[in-house]
Design a protein around this motif. Structure first.
Motif, mmCIF file in Angstrom:
data_model
loop_
_atom_site.group_PDB
_atom_site.id
_atom_site.type_symbol
_atom_site.label_atom_id
_atom_site.label_comp_id
_atom_site.label_asym_id
_atom_site.label_seq_id
_atom_site.Cartn_x
_atom_site.Cartn_y
_atom_site.Cartn_z
ATOM 1 N N GLY A 81 0.808 -1.209 0.000
ATOM 2 C CA GLY A 81 0.000 0.000 0.000
ATOM 3 C C GLY A 81 0.844 1.263 0.000
ATOM 4 N N GLU A 82 2.094 1.154 0.454
ATOM 5 C CA GLU A 82 2.996 2.303 0.467
ATOM 6 C C GLU A 82 4.180 2.138 -0.471
ATOM 7 N N ALA A 83 4.700 0.912 -0.587
ATOM 8 C CA ALA A 83 5.875 0.677 -1.427
ATOM 9 C C ALA A 83 5.873 -0.753 -1.938
ATOM 10 N N LEU A 84 6.423 -0.921 -3.125
ATOM 11 C CA LEU A 84 6.642 -2.255 -3.680
ATOM 12 C C LEU A 84 8.048 -2.672 -3.260
ATOM 13 N N LYS A 85 8.177 -3.864 -2.694
ATOM 14 C CA LYS A 85 9.491 -4.361 -2.276
ATOM 15 C C LYS A 85 9.701 -5.751 -2.839
ATOM 16 N N ALA A 86 10.915 -5.978 -3.334
ATOM 17 C CA ALA A 86 11.267 -7.276 -3.897
ATOM 18 C C ALA A 86 12.739 -7.553 -3.611
ATOM 19 N N GLU A 98 20.233 -10.682 -1.711
ATOM 20 C CA GLU A 98 21.424 -9.889 -2.019
ATOM 21 C C GLU A 98 21.064 -8.421 -2.286
ATOM 22 N N PHE A 99 19.999 -8.205 -3.063
ATOM 23 C CA PHE A 99 19.555 -6.860 -3.429
ATOM 24 C C PHE A 99 18.124 -6.656 -2.961
ATOM 25 N N LEU A 100 17.810 -5.443 -2.516
ATOM 26 C CA LEU A 100 16.448 -5.089 -2.139
ATOM 27 C C LEU A 100 15.979 -3.958 -3.050
ATOM 28 N N LEU A 101 14.957 -4.251 -3.854
ATOM 29 C CA LEU A 101 14.354 -3.273 -4.751
ATOM 30 C C LEU A 101 13.168 -2.642 -4.035
ATOM 31 N N VAL A 120 17.615 0.551 -5.491
ATOM 32 C CA VAL A 120 18.122 -0.792 -5.202
ATOM 33 C C VAL A 120 19.224 -0.670 -4.159
ATOM 34 N N GLU A 121 19.060 -1.433 -3.078
ATOM 35 C CA GLU A 121 20.048 -1.453 -2.002
ATOM 36 C C GLU A 121 20.848 -2.746 -2.073
ATOM 37 N N TRP A 122 22.100 -2.624 -1.729
ATOM 38 C CA TRP A 122 23.011 -3.775 -1.645
ATOM 39 C C TRP A 122 23.636 -3.692 -0.270
#
Length: 141
Positions: A81-86, A98-101, A120-122
């Protein structure tokens, strides 16, 4: 007459010390080079993931919430509802850690313009971040 053995032994120890220092510097440079190479590969993967996510969300269209909700399945993530996370693995396949989108809606002052921010975070470092926008289609009848 004094023996020259202690002088020869001292010379050998100094040469050994110089060799050890040179070897340590070479090892340090190889380690730094490997770390730099891994970071470059991670940055390339992050750029690809960001671009794919931005294009997928834009393709869905509609309001940012509608687009993120529809894109969540295609990207292998969830929309709360606030952000898409994958999460993605080292090769960029969905389901890894490994990566967070993260894709979040961004408010705009322009009516009919939808905008999201993709990052994208690493680890704890943001490797890549882009914004994308599209025109919301309104149907009048």
């Amino acid at each position: 007459m004094k023996s020259k053995a202690p002088l020869l032994l001292m010379e050998q120890m100094i040469m050994l010390l110089v060799f050890a220092l040179a070897a340590a510097l070479c090892l340090q440079s190889f380690t730094y080079s490997d770390r730099l190479s891994r970071r470059g590969e991670a940055r390339d993967t992050a750029a690809t993931l960001s671009q794919t996510a931005a294009e997928t969300v834009r393709h869905q269209g509609g309001t940012p919430e509608e687009a993120l909700s529809a894109a969540a399945a295609a990207l292998g993530g969830t929309f709360d509802g606030e952000a898409l996370k994958a999460g993605y693995d080292q090769e960029g396949n969905p389901g890894g850690e490994e990566f967070l989108l993260t894709v979040r809606p961004v408010s705009t002052d322009v009516p009919g313009l939808a905008k999201v921010s993709v990052q994208v975070e690493w680890g704890r470092e943001i490797l890549f971040e882009i914004d994308t926008a599209w025109q919301e289609v309104t149907v009048t009848g």
